[in-house]
Design a protein around this motif. Structure first.
Motif, PDB file in Angstrom:
ATOM      1  N   LEU A 175      33.274  86.105  14.562  1.00  0.00           N
ATOM      2  CA  LEU A 175      34.528  85.358  14.523  1.00  0.00           C
ATOM      3  C   LEU A 175      34.620  84.406  15.710  1.00  0.00           C
ATOM      4  O   LEU A 175      34.930  83.218  15.549  1.00  0.00           O
ATOM      5  N   TYR A 176      34.348  84.914  16.907  1.00  0.00           N
ATOM      6  CA  TYR A 176      34.442  84.066  18.099  1.00  0.00           C
ATOM      7  C   TYR A 176      33.495  82.871  18.006  1.00  0.00           C
ATOM      8  O   TYR A 176      33.863  81.745  18.321  1.00  0.00           O
ATOM      9  N   ARG A 177      32.275  83.104  17.557  1.00  0.00           N
ATOM     10  CA  ARG A 177      31.315  81.995  17.398  1.00  0.00           C
ATOM     11  C   ARG A 177      31.834  80.975  16.384  1.00  0.00           C
ATOM     12  O   ARG A 177      31.716  79.774  16.587  1.00  0.00           O
ATOM     13  N   SER A 178      32.416  81.448  15.283  1.00  0.00           N
ATOM     14  CA  SER A 178      32.918  80.533  14.258  1.00  0.00           C
ATOM     15  C   SER A 178      34.094  79.688  14.773  1.00  0.00           C
ATOM     16  O   SER A 178      34.351  78.611  14.243  1.00  0.00           O
ATOM     17  N   LEU A 179      34.775  80.184  15.790  1.00  0.00           N
ATOM     18  CA  LEU A 179      35.880  79.436  16.405  1.00  0.00           C
ATOM     19  C   LEU A 179      35.389  78.459  17.476  1.00  0.00           C
ATOM     20  O   LEU A 179      36.185  77.702  18.016  1.00  0.00           O
ATOM     21  N   GLY A 180      34.102  78.515  17.795  1.00  0.00           N
ATOM     22  CA  GLY A 180      33.532  77.598  18.779  1.00  0.00           C
ATOM     23  C   GLY A 180      33.224  78.202  20.129  1.00  0.00           C
ATOM     24  O   GLY A 180      32.787  77.502  21.042  1.00  0.00           O
ATOM     25  N   PHE A 181      33.451  79.495  20.296  1.00  0.00           N
ATOM     26  CA  PHE A 181      33.108  80.153  21.557  1.00  0.00           C
ATOM     27  C   PHE A 181      31.590  80.182  21.708  1.00  0.00           C
ATOM     28  O   PHE A 181      30.867  80.380  20.725  1.00  0.00           O
ATOM     29  N   VAL A 182      31.126  79.978  22.928  1.00  0.00           N
ATOM     30  CA  VAL A 182      29.699  80.043  23.235  1.00  0.00           C
ATOM     31  C   VAL A 182      29.471  81.052  24.351  1.00  0.00           C
ATOM     32  O   VAL A 182      30.317  81.237  25.233  1.00  0.00           O
ATOM     33  N   GLU A 183      28.324  81.701  24.317  1.00  0.00           N
ATOM     34  CA  GLU A 183      27.980  82.691  25.327  1.00  0.00           C
ATOM     35  C   GLU A 183      27.643  82.002  26.644  1.00  0.00           C
ATOM     36  O   GLU A 183      26.977  80.971  26.667  1.00  0.00           O
ATOM     37  N   VAL A 184      28.127  82.586  27.735  1.00  0.00           N
ATOM     38  CA  VAL A 184      27.833  82.113  29.086  1.00  0.00           C
ATOM     39  C   VAL A 184      27.379  83.322  29.909  1.00  0.00           C
ATOM     40  O   VAL A 184      27.559  84.466  29.480  1.00  0.00           O
ATOM     41  N   PRO A 185      26.799  83.088  31.088  1.00  0.00           N
ATOM     42  CA  PRO A 185      26.358  84.226  31.903  1.00  0.00           C
ATOM     43  C   PRO A 185      27.509  85.201  32.168  1.00  0.00           C
ATOM     44  O   PRO A 185      28.646  84.806  32.404  1.00  0.00           O
ATOM     45  N   LEU A 186      27.176  86.478  32.126  1.00  0.00           N
ATOM     46  CA  LEU A 186      28.160  87.544  32.322  1.00  0.00           C
ATOM     47  C   LEU A 186      28.262  87.890  33.803  1.00  0.00           C
ATOM     48  O   LEU A 186      27.328  88.441  34.380  1.00  0.00           O
ATOM     49  N   PRO A 187      29.395  87.573  34.427  1.00  0.00           N
ATOM     50  CA  PRO A 187      29.580  87.971  35.824  1.00  0.00           C
ATOM     51  C   PRO A 187      30.040  89.431  35.907  1.00  0.00           C
ATOM     52  O   PRO A 187      30.357  90.051  34.886  1.00  0.00           O
ATOM     53  N   HIS A 188      30.121  89.950  37.111  1.00  0.00           N
ATOM     54  CA  HIS A 188      30.707  91.275  37.299  1.00  0.00           C
ATOM     55  C   HIS A 188      32.138  91.204  36.771  1.00  0.00           C
ATOM     56  O   HIS A 188      32.841  90.221  36.948  1.00  0.00           O
ATOM     57  N   ASN A 189      32.589  92.269  36.083  1.00  0.00           N
ATOM     58  CA  ASN A 189      33.948  92.279  35.546  1.00  0.00           C
ATOM     59  C   ASN A 189      34.495  93.697  35.598  1.00  0.00           C
ATOM     60  O   ASN A 189      33.806  94.622  36.004  1.00  0.00           O
ATOM     61  N   ASP A 190      35.744  93.855  35.173  1.00  0.00           N
ATOM     62  CA  ASP A 190      36.444  95.128  35.288  1.00  0.00           C
ATOM     63  C   ASP A 190      36.156  96.121  34.171  1.00  0.00           C
ATOM     64  O   ASP A 190      36.689  97.225  34.186  1.00  0.00           O
ATOM     65  N   PHE A 191      35.358  95.746  33.175  1.00  0.00           N
ATOM     66  CA  PHE A 191      35.120  96.633  32.044  1.00  0.00           C
ATOM     67  C   PHE A 191      33.654  97.020  31.941  1.00  0.00           C
ATOM     68  O   PHE A 191      32.786  96.160  31.835  1.00  0.00           O
ATOM     69  N   ARG A 192      33.391  98.320  31.930  1.00  0.00           N
ATOM     70  CA  ARG A 192      32.012  98.792  31.752  1.00  0.00           C
ATOM     71  C   ARG A 192      31.467  98.399  30.386  1.00  0.00           C
ATOM     72  O   ARG A 192      30.273  98.173  30.237  1.00  0.00           O
ATOM     73  N   ARG A 193      32.339  98.346  29.369  1.00  0.00           N
ATOM     74  CA  ARG A 193      31.871  98.071  28.010  1.00  0.00           C
ATOM     75  C   ARG A 193      31.507  96.599  27.779  1.00  0.00           C
ATOM     76  O   ARG A 193      30.831  96.280  26.812  1.00  0.00           O
ATOM     77  N   ALA A 194      31.971  95.687  28.616  1.00  0.00           N
ATOM     78  CA  ALA A 194      31.709  94.261  28.406  1.00  0.00           C
ATOM     79  C   ALA A 194      30.246  93.940  28.685  1.00  0.00           C
ATOM     80  O   ALA A 194      29.750  94.161  29.784  1.00  0.00           O
ATOM     81  N   ASN A 195      29.569  93.412  27.662  1.00  0.00           N
ATOM     82  CA  ASN A 195      28.182  92.991  27.862  1.00  0.00           C
ATOM     83  C   ASN A 195      27.969  91.542  27.435  1.00  0.00           C
ATOM     84  O   ASN A 195      26.841  91.061  27.365  1.00  0.00           O
TER      85      ASN A 195
END
Length: 172
Positions: A145-165
């Motif tokens: 869904l996000y890709r179809s809306l135009g979102f693109v993957e960028v480098p993943l910085p440190h964040n507050d969620f362990r599940r975020a990859n």
């Protein structure tokens, strides 16, 4: 408020649904936002401290800093059921699509797309130049869904969620 008469394929009478903003201080709205999000998080992951922080008091942690929460309502059995939710979080110069959830009974109706579009439209109206999100690639339908809306993957910085990859950005 956005109405969409489309229902599941093959339905003889299409359910009606609409997107609206969470009403401040509404216990019903707050509880629905919390329950919808806890359901998907617990299904796939573990609830993290940041989840509890944001879901236990969304007025203070999402709305007061300038964000918005959108809810999807479905006309059902003579009443209305809240079947989806998504937040626009604002802070540190960033606009984030977060806490998106759609009840399994309402999936496939376009509600997730409508919620994401409501967040994107509001971010644009608030002057955002991009919207970002953090997710996990195990959530294949969401990533699609996000890709179809135009979102693109960028480098993943440190964040507050362990599940975020994965981090994705939508330039506006």
């Amino acid at each position: 408020m956005k109405d969409d008469p489309q229902g599941p394929r093959g339905a003889t009478t299409a359910p009606r649904w609409r997107i609206r903003e969470l009403e401040r201080n509404s216990l019903t709205d707050r509880n629905a936002f919390r329950a919808l999000n806890l359901a998907w998080i617990e299904q796939y992951f573990a609830v993290e401290p940041r989840d509890r922080f944001e879901l236990d008091d969304p007025e203070a942690h999402i709305l007061e800093p300038g964000g918005r929460i959108f809810l999807a309502e479905l006309d059902a059995d003579g009443g209305v059921a809240i079947v989806g939710a998504c937040a626009l979080m604002v802070g540190d110069g960033a606009f984030k699509l977060a806490k998106m959830a759609v009840d399994p009974v309402a999936r496939g109706m376009g509600i997730g797309r409508a919620l994401a579009e409501a967040v994107i439209d509001r971010a644009r109206a608030l002057g955002a130049t991009e919207v970002e999100l953090y997710s996990n690639t195990v959530l294949v339908p969401a990533i699609s869904l996000y890709r179809s809306l135009g979102f693109v993957e960028v480098p993943l910085p440190h964040n507050d969620f362990r599940r975020a990859n994965i981090k994705m950005v939508l330039p506006l």
